[in-house]
Every structure is written in structure tokens, then in C-alpha cells.
Design an enzyme around this catalytic site. Structure first.
Site, PDB file in Angstrom:
ATOM      1  N   HIS A 194       8.667  -8.380 -10.139  1.00 18.38           N
ATOM      2  CA  HIS A 194       8.445  -7.122 -10.474  1.00 18.38           C
ATOM      3  C   HIS A 194       9.337  -6.725 -11.903  1.00 18.38           C
ATOM      4  O   HIS A 194       8.828  -6.446 -12.837  1.00 18.38           O
ATOM      5  CB  HIS A 194       8.962  -6.097  -9.407  1.00 18.38           C
ATOM      6  CG  HIS A 194       8.131  -6.164  -8.281  1.00 18.38           C
ATOM      7  ND1 HIS A 194       8.692  -5.735  -7.138  1.00 18.38           N
ATOM      8  CD2 HIS A 194       6.826  -5.952  -7.974  1.00 18.38           C
ATOM      9  CE1 HIS A 194       7.825  -5.611  -6.116  1.00 18.38           C
ATOM     10  NE2 HIS A 194       6.550  -5.856  -6.648  1.00 18.38           N
TER      11      HIS A 194
ATOM     12  N   LYS B   9       1.581   2.468   4.046  1.00 14.25           N
ATOM     13  CA  LYS B   9       1.825   0.987   4.210  1.00 14.25           C
ATOM     14  C   LYS B   9       3.114   0.692   5.047  1.00 14.25           C
ATOM     15  O   LYS B   9       3.406  -0.459   5.328  1.00 14.25           O
ATOM     16  CB  LYS B   9       2.303   0.403   3.106  1.00 14.25           C
ATOM     17  CG  LYS B   9       1.075  -0.023   2.087  1.00 14.25           C
ATOM     18  CD  LYS B   9       1.680  -0.996   0.855  1.00 14.25           C
ATOM     19  CE  LYS B   9       0.643  -1.933   0.350  1.00 14.25           C
ATOM     20  NZ  LYS B   9       0.806  -2.668  -0.878  1.00 14.25           N
TER      21      LYS B   9
ATOM     22  N   ARG C  55      -0.658 -12.598 -10.277  1.00 14.30           N
ATOM     23  CA  ARG C  55       0.098 -14.000  -9.580  1.00 14.30           C
ATOM     24  C   ARG C  55      -0.679 -14.986  -9.555  1.00 14.30           C
ATOM     25  O   ARG C  55      -0.581 -16.009 -10.126  1.00 14.30           O
ATOM     26  CB  ARG C  55       0.567 -13.617  -8.429  1.00 14.30           C
ATOM     27  CG  ARG C  55       2.062 -12.937  -8.495  1.00 14.30           C
ATOM     28  CD  ARG C  55       2.410 -12.439  -7.260  1.00 14.30           C
ATOM     29  NE  ARG C  55       1.654 -11.107  -6.601  1.00 14.30           N
ATOM     30  CZ  ARG C  55       1.831 -10.256  -5.828  1.00 14.30           C
ATOM     31  NH1 ARG C  55       2.869 -10.624  -4.929  1.00 14.30           N
ATOM     32  NH2 ARG C  55       1.164  -9.227  -5.572  1.00 14.30           N
TER      33      ARG C  55
ATOM     34  N   SER D 257       7.250  -8.785  -2.244  1.00 16.95           N
ATOM     35  CA  SER D 257       8.200  -7.970  -1.475  1.00 16.95           C
ATOM     36  C   SER D 257       7.907  -8.366   0.266  1.00 16.95           C
ATOM     37  O   SER D 257       8.798  -8.148   0.979  1.00 16.95           O
ATOM     38  CB  SER D 257       7.577  -6.694  -1.496  1.00 16.95           C
ATOM     39  OG  SER D 257       7.862  -6.089  -2.858  1.00 16.95           O
TER      40      SER D 257
HETATM   41  P1  ADP Z   1       1.263  -3.014  -4.663  1.00 14.67           P
HETATM   42  O1  ADP Z   1       1.601  -2.495  -3.435  1.00 14.67           O
HETATM   43  O2  ADP Z   1       0.444  -2.340  -5.640  1.00 14.67           O
HETATM   44  O3  ADP Z   1       0.488  -4.414  -4.472  1.00 14.67           O
HETATM   45  P2  ADP Z   1       3.636  -4.053  -5.436  1.00 14.67           P
HETATM   46  O4  ADP Z   1       4.961  -3.505  -5.522  1.00 14.67           O
HETATM   47  O5  ADP Z   1       3.365  -5.116  -4.513  1.00 14.67           O
HETATM   48  O6  ADP Z   1       2.492  -3.091  -5.515  1.00 14.67           O
HETATM   49  O7  ADP Z   1       3.328  -4.755  -6.939  1.00 14.67           O
HETATM   50  C1  ADP Z   1       3.450  -4.168  -7.954  1.00 14.67           C
HETATM   51  C2  ADP Z   1       2.664  -4.605  -9.226  1.00 14.67           C
HETATM   52  O8  ADP Z   1       3.830  -5.920  -9.384  1.00 14.67           O
HETATM   53  C3  ADP Z   1       1.593  -5.393  -9.143  1.00 14.67           C
HETATM   54  O9  ADP Z   1       0.912  -5.326 -10.267  1.00 14.67           O
HETATM   55  C4  ADP Z   1       1.539  -6.784  -8.623  1.00 14.67           C
HETATM   56  O10 ADP Z   1       0.649  -7.632  -9.023  1.00 14.67           O
HETATM   57  C5  ADP Z   1       3.085  -7.120  -9.628  1.00 14.67           C
HETATM   58  N1  ADP Z   1       3.685  -8.213  -8.870  1.00 14.67           N
HETATM   59  C6  ADP Z   1       4.180  -8.288  -7.541  1.00 14.67           C
HETATM   60  N2  ADP Z   1       4.974  -9.565  -7.499  1.00 14.67           N
HETATM   61  C7  ADP Z   1       4.857  -9.921  -8.766  1.00 14.67           C
HETATM   62  C8  ADP Z   1       5.209 -11.548  -9.033  1.00 14.67           C
HETATM   63  N3  ADP Z   1       6.033 -12.093  -8.366  1.00 14.67           N
HETATM   64  N4  ADP Z   1       5.017 -11.782 -10.582  1.00 14.67           N
HETATM   65  C9  ADP Z   1       4.102 -10.878 -11.204  1.00 14.67           C
HETATM   66  N5  ADP Z   1       3.879  -9.778 -10.802  1.00 14.67           N
HETATM   67  C10 ADP Z   1       4.058  -9.457  -9.710  1.00 14.67           C
END
Ligand code: ADP
Length: 158
Positions: free
Chosen positions: A17, A41, A90, A128
């Protein structure tokens, strides 16, 4: 002013993130990290805790603010006077869902754009969910989350 939004659950913030936030912050004048307060969630961390973690992790970035939101992303964009959503990709597995989301959002709000940043390979496996699994079993999260928030995460879990 060009304003971008990086929306997500951030439960909790990871190095993946932070990488997207840092890179995204260079593309716009102001970057809003939108923290979904939607509890459907069943998050491990409260929205206030997720906001606090993100604020600490992004404190070195002058043009980044962290704001919780609920409801439709397009309504949050309008409220923040933002023109673009910035999302991280990703792997191909992210693509189909992200494409649908981007198209649905644009049909709701034709003036917006979604910008995709491809993940840095060293973070591509971090999510996460993995952090939460490691936490549950007492493992070391230091390779997955920003150094500045490690202690705070352990503290919140106590
Ligand atoms: P959501 O619940 O919308 O999936 P997340 O908190 O999991 O939200 O992710 C928020 C953003 O960060 C999304 O665009 C996701 O694709 C991106 N993201 C999450 N993990 C990574 C990572 N390891 N590398 C790049 N982008 C990531």
C-alpha cells in the site's frame, strides 16, 4: 488542483500500500487515502486504528491526507473534488475485478479516471490478509508492514 484518491480497506496498511501511496503522491497535487469504514468485511482493526496507522506510515509525505469514508467511492471523489482513483495491480488475478470496478465507477461518474500502478515485484505477494494471518499465529510482520507502524500494530492487537 489535481486531486487523487487511493481507496482501500488498509486492514492494516502494508508495504505494498505504502509503495502505491508514495508513487501516487508524485502524480497529483494532493493525494487522499480513503479508508473504507464499511464493517461488512469484518476488519481486524477499527477504522480509527487503520487511519492512525496510515497517518503514521505516510507522515513523510506532505501532500497526503488520510480520510475515512463509507458509501459509494464516486460520492467520496466528488466530496473531495478528486478527478482520479489510483489503484495498485498485483497480478492478473486483481485485473478482472479492478476492470469491472473502474468501468462501474466511470458509468456512475463519467468525469473520473482510474489509474493503475503496477506493484513493485518485491511487494507483489504482500496483502493485508497475509499480515493478519501472520499476526494471528504470532509471526514476524516486519517484512510486510512499514517499519514506522510495527509497534503500533502489535499494540493495537493487545
Ligand atoms: P480493497 O479492500 O479495496 O482490496 P486493500 O486495502 O486490500 O483494499 O487495497 C487497497 C489498494 O492497494 C488496492 O488498489 C490494491 O490493489 C492495492 N494493493 C494492495 N496490496 C498491494 C501490493 N502488495 N502491491 C501493490 N498494490 C497493492
Amino acid at each position: 488542483m489535481k486531486v487523487g484518491v487511493v481507496p482501500g480497506s488498509f486492514d492494516p496498511v502494508t508495504l505494498g500500500h505504502l509503495d502505491i501511496i508514495e508513487r501516487g503522491s508524485k502524480l497529483v497535487e494532493k493525494l487522499v487515502v480513503g479508508v473504507l469504514s464499511n464493517s461488512a468485511k469484518g476488519p481486524m482493526f477499527s477504522v480509527a486504528q487503520r487511519v492512525e496507522l496510515l497517518e503514521k506510515a505516510t507522515s513523510h509525505l506532505d501532500n497526503v491526507v488520510v480520510i475515512p469514508f463509507e458509501g459509494l467511492l464516486v460520492d467520496f471523489l466528488k466530496e473531495q473534488q478528486a478527478q482520479a482513483v489510483i489503484r495498485g495491480l498485483r497480478a492478473v488475478t486483481d485485473f478482472e475485478y479492478e476492470l469491472q470496478l473502474a468501468q462501474a465507477n466511470r458509468s456512475l461518474y463519467p468525469d473520473m479516471e482510474t489509474v493503475f500502478l503496477t506493484t513493485n515485484v518485491q511487494y507483489s505477494y504482500i496483502s493485508s490478509t497475509i499480515v493478519k494471518d501472520v499476526l494471528k499465529y504470532g509471526g514476524d510482520i516486519s517484512h510486510f508492514v512499514p517499519a514506522a507502524v510495527i509497534d503500533m500494530i502489535y499494540h493495537f492487537r493487545r
